[in-house]
Enzyme design. Structure first.
Site, PDB file in Angstrom:
ATOM      1  N   ASP A 300      -4.627  -8.782   8.831  1.00 27.20           N
ATOM      2  CA  ASP A 300      -3.988  -9.110   7.562  1.00 27.20           C
ATOM      3  C   ASP A 300      -2.769  -9.984   7.844  1.00 27.20           C
ATOM      4  OD1 ASP A 300      -3.109  -8.945   4.751  1.00 27.20           O
ATOM      5  OD2 ASP A 300      -4.566  -7.323   4.642  1.00 27.20           O
ATOM      6  N   HIS A 370      -4.665 -13.907   3.485  1.00 28.92           N
ATOM      7  CA  HIS A 370      -4.265 -12.746   4.299  1.00 28.92           C
ATOM      8  C   HIS A 370      -4.349 -13.054   5.802  1.00 28.92           C
ATOM      9  CE1 HIS A 370      -3.678  -9.731   1.162  1.00 28.92           C
ATOM     10  NE2 HIS A 370      -4.670 -10.299   0.518  1.00 28.92           N
ATOM     11  N   ASP A 434     -10.279 -12.005  -0.333  1.00 26.05           N
ATOM     12  CA  ASP A 434      -9.481 -11.657  -1.513  1.00 26.05           C
ATOM     13  C   ASP A 434      -8.160 -12.430  -1.566  1.00 26.05           C
ATOM     14  OD1 ASP A 434      -8.764 -10.238   0.824  1.00 26.05           O
ATOM     15  OD2 ASP A 434      -7.607  -8.792  -0.344  1.00 26.05           O
ATOM     16  N   GLU A 435      -7.667 -12.550  -2.810  1.00 21.07           N
ATOM     17  CA  GLU A 435      -6.290 -12.943  -3.102  1.00 21.07           C
ATOM     18  C   GLU A 435      -5.836 -14.241  -2.434  1.00 21.07           C
ATOM     19  OE1 GLU A 435      -4.076  -8.859  -4.170  1.00 21.07           O
ATOM     20  OE2 GLU A 435      -4.358  -9.119  -2.025  1.00 21.07           O
ATOM     21  N   TRP A 502     -13.120  -4.664  -6.447  1.00 22.83           N
ATOM     22  CA  TRP A 502     -11.935  -3.819  -6.268  1.00 22.83           C
ATOM     23  C   TRP A 502     -10.984  -3.851  -7.458  1.00 22.83           C
ATOM     24  CZ3 TRP A 502      -6.975  -6.049  -5.764  1.00 22.83           C
ATOM     25  CH2 TRP A 502      -6.948  -7.435  -5.551  1.00 22.83           C
ATOM     26  N   TYR A 527      -8.489   3.838  -4.874  1.00 25.68           N
ATOM     27  CA  TYR A 527      -7.422   3.412  -3.960  1.00 25.68           C
ATOM     28  C   TYR A 527      -6.462   4.590  -3.732  1.00 25.68           C
ATOM     29  CZ  TYR A 527      -8.423  -1.591  -3.465  1.00 25.68           C
ATOM     30  OH  TYR A 527      -8.979  -2.799  -3.120  1.00 25.68           O
ATOM     31  N   ASP A 529      -4.010   4.897  -1.852  1.00 26.51           N
ATOM     32  CA  ASP A 529      -2.579   4.629  -1.647  1.00 26.51           C
ATOM     33  C   ASP A 529      -1.849   4.711  -2.989  1.00 26.51           C
ATOM     34  OD1 ASP A 529      -4.305   2.320  -1.937  1.00 26.51           O
ATOM     35  OD2 ASP A 529      -2.534   1.050  -1.783  1.00 26.51           O
ATOM     36  N   TRP A 579      -4.825   1.486   1.615  1.00 32.68           N
ATOM     37  CA  TRP A 579      -4.008   0.387   2.129  1.00 32.68           C
ATOM     38  C   TRP A 579      -2.740   1.026   2.674  1.00 32.68           C
ATOM     39  CZ3 TRP A 579      -6.567  -4.029   2.471  1.00 32.68           C
ATOM     40  CH2 TRP A 579      -7.700  -4.190   1.660  1.00 32.68           C
ATOM     41  N   GLU A 581       0.518   0.148   3.427  1.00 32.11           N
ATOM     42  CA  GLU A 581       1.921  -0.301   3.347  1.00 32.11           C
ATOM     43  C   GLU A 581       2.906   0.860   3.504  1.00 32.11           C
ATOM     44  OE1 GLU A 581      -0.512  -1.335   1.400  1.00 32.11           O
ATOM     45  OE2 GLU A 581      -0.297  -3.489   0.974  1.00 32.11           O
TER      46      GLU A 581
HETATM   47  C1  ACM Z   1      -7.763  -5.826  -2.175  1.00 33.16           C
HETATM   48  O1  ACM Z   1      -7.315  -4.743  -2.585  1.00 33.16           O
HETATM   49  N1  ACM Z   1      -6.991  -6.900  -2.143  1.00 33.16           N
HETATM   50  C2  ACM Z   1      -9.137  -5.959  -1.733  1.00 33.16           C
END
Ligand code: ACM
Length: 639
Positions: A300, A370, A434-435, A502, A527, A529, A579, A581
């Site tokens: 990432d 990412h 993604d993103e 997602w 998710y 988190d 995730w 973080e």
């Molecule tokens: C994601 O949660 N960006 C896959």
């Protein structure tokens, strides 16, 4: 030396919060501040900070005050704003902080007081009281009949098997019976009493199995290794030991098979590093709930974790962050070097460990967004110095996207994908996708020329172009590409690509309608988190929403799709995710996972008609002793 920072929310609207930050010098000496560094993961509006210069990279904020001297017992004050949704949790505050000074060579750590929020929530919804179930099976099997009586097995007994498909499942049962129940199980090829007999029966397809317990013996039937593994998981939950350590099984018949063939869990090991021992523990736990896939998020913006032998810089540089390093501190450890690497040797061991538990490991290399850790590690290969495009990713990076017009990008992909394909036996390789932020590539002459050459109308087609290249490369190694829902944006990848939705279920439904196979991983339910309540003291994030145990349990996949709709066939399964973080250590990982992962395992395995909230709670209550025995620091559902 002693320094402290306080953060107060002083004004809050739907998309605007204003903060007051005070740094106290509690020491006996004046210092000269070169920079005050703090970890805060909302994007600070740059021109809202005054009396100094301010920069932010990801969650790493750096403030250099115009007046550098801070006397003993004095404080420094600043205000700033963010244009995001309101903060609700103490874990939304400053995650770590340090100061760099003229007087000291090393950064000095700064202690933090909890953030002062506007209207913090202090109460939470309670879970109804229930009596623990004696048959504490999670996930709930398809058919179960209980009769009177028990099969008394004692402390040492035999496992009988002749079929190679049952071997790994039996070995796992043997290991886990010893570690969980203190039982000594001998494996013998011949009939003997008392025993658990594993029999191959071809009428059962992949995951299915039958367990028949009578007062005389226990018979396990399955047609494939996965079925035997699922049976072993059930047996481990059926085993009861008495005060002198003798084991019995209740007299039951269980005939079981899952609703979804793919039952996955994703762990992000980039944002925080989880040691191999912790991942093994997790994989073993997943096997207990019949989750058969571990999706390993290995790269990432904040780290590249997997050893790539032909590109050692990726881990020599990209696996580490800290003051003065190419990757700034992120999320924690503001004043120290932090990181970790998985060597290919360790990965091989982990793959084997997972295989012995019936679990496939799917690696994820996230491209083209990412990618900051890779780009910082290999600037000569991956930085397009002729691209002046400006962008900012959701996580506040302006230099984290690979360029589709750069030769180095393709060299990088060739090397990385080949090593990944060789290392992982999994059929599927996850490519992320993604993103990718808006604004990327738009001012690059090379990207514009490429768009012209291929007749592309939008930069998103460049992303598709890059992903199609990755797809074909993976195909040449005999692999199937899978990716997040954005992988099909730009309309370039083939329908062979499996899409993981997602942001919601909708993308999956749309993709399934177009002919893609899909995995459902809607953040709103899966998710983990996300915080588990609205209480301010609850650790977690809430950009999707908070996810209580009840909320997770009540995820009804595809409830909006008609039962007869053929798109059901395209939905291969469900995946939960963490995730990392704010997942800094094992205790936090356990707390976020348990017991919600047990609720989601039931969503993945059991059909709607077998799922009942009070009944699940009773089974969970009965199951908690097993979690305690394993030393799992779960979030107690009942106080
Ligand atoms: C994601 O949660 N960006 C896959």
């Amino acid at each position: 030396m002693s320094f402290r920072v306080d953060l107060n929310v002083i004004a809050q609207q739907e998309q605007l919060s204003r903060f007051a930050l005070t740094l106290h010098n509690l020491s006996d000496d004046a210092i000269t501040i070169q920079s005050f560094n703090f970890i805060f993961d909302r994007y600070v509006t740059p021109n809202s900070v005054q009396h100094g210069t301010f920069t932010q990279v990801g969650s790493h904020c750096r403030f250099t005050p115009s007046s550098a001297r801070l006397d003993a017992n004095d404080s420094m004050y600043l205000e700033f704003e963010v244009n995001t949704f309101p903060l609700r949790y103490l874990s939304d505050g400053i995650k770590d902080a340090c100061i760099e000074t003229i007087e000291f060579k090393k950064p000095i750590s700064v202690t933090r007081t909890p953030i002062v929020l506007v209207k913090p929530t202090a109460t939470e919804e309670t879970v109804p009281a229930v009596e623990p179930s004696k048959l504490a099976l999670i996930p709930q099997p398809t058919h179960l009949t209980r009769a009177d009586g028990n099969l008394i097995l004692g402390r040492e007994f035999n496992l009988v098997s002749c079929h190679p498909d049952a071997q790994a499942a039996i070995q796992w049962l043997q290991d886990e019976s010893l570690s969980l129940h203190g039982l000594s199980l001998r494996i013998t090829p011949t009939d003997s009493h008392p025993s658990i007999d594993y029999i191959h029966n071809p009428i059962f397809d992949q995951d299915a199995y039958r367990i028949t317990v009578t007062a005389l013996g226990c018979l396990v039937e399955a047609g494939e290794p996965a079925g035997f593994h699922n049976a072993s998981a059930t047996l481990l939950q059926l085993m009861q030991t008495n005060s002198i350590g003798h084991c019995s099984l209740p007299v039951v018949t269980i005939k079981d098979s899952p609703r979804f063939s793919y039952r996955g869990f994703m762990l992000d090991c980039a944002r925080h590093f989880h040691p191999i021992s912790s991942i093994k523990r997790l994989i073993n736990q997943l096997a207990h709930y019949k989750i058969n896939t571990f999706h390993w998020h290995l790269t990432d913006d904040e780290a590249w974790r997997i050893e790539i032998k032909a590109l050692p810089e990726l881990t020599d540089i990209g696996a580490w962050r800290g003051p003065g390093l190419p990757i700034e501190p992120q999320f924690s450890h503001a004043s120290q070097k932090y990181g970790g690497v998985y060597t290919q040797q360790q990965i091989k061991g982990l793959i084997e460990y997972a295989q012995r538990r019936g679990i496939t490991i799917i690696p994820e290399i996230d491209i083209p967004g990412h990618c900051r850790a890779a780009i910082r590690s290999l600037p000569d290969m991956l930085v397009d110095t002729d691209d002046p495009s400006r962008y900012r990713s959701v996580q506040n990076y302006s230099d984290n996207v690979l360029s589709p017009a750069l030769k180095g990008t393709y060299q990088f992909l060739d090397i990385v994908l080949e090593e990944i394909a060789q290392l992982f036996p999994s059929q599927w390789v996850h490519i992320g996708a993604d993103e990718v932020p808006k604004g990327v590539w738009v001012d690059s002459a090379a990207c514009q020329a490429m768009m012209l050459e291929h007749g592309y109308q939008s930069p998103v087609e460049l992303q598709g172009h890059l992903l199609r290249y990755a797809e074909q490369k993976l195909k040449s190694f005999g692999k199937r590409m899978v990716g997040w829902e954005e992988a099909q944006h730009g309309n370039k990848v083939s329908k062979e690509t499996v899409i993981y939705s997602w942001l919601s279920e909708d993308a999956a439904i749309n993709c399934a309608k177009q002919g893609f196979d899909v995995i459902l991983q809607p953040a709103q339910y899966t998710y983990l988190d996300m915080a588990q309540s609205d209480m301010a003291s609850e650790p977690g994030v809430d950009w999707a929403n908070s996810i209580s145990l009840k909320h997770a349990y009540h995820y009804r996949p595809l409830s909006a799709v008609d039962e007869q709709d053929p798109i059901h066939k395209r939905v291969l399964g469900i995946q939960a995710a963490i995730w990392s973080e704010i997942i800094t250590d094992q205790e936090r990982l356990d707390y976020m996972l348990f017991p919600r992962i047990t609720a989601l395992a039931e969503v993945m395995w059991s059909r709607e008609q077998q799922r009942h909230w009070p009944d699940y709670l009773a089974r969970l209550k009965g199951h908690l002793t097993q979690l305690k025995r394993q030393g799992v620091t779960y979030r107690a559902p009942w106080n």
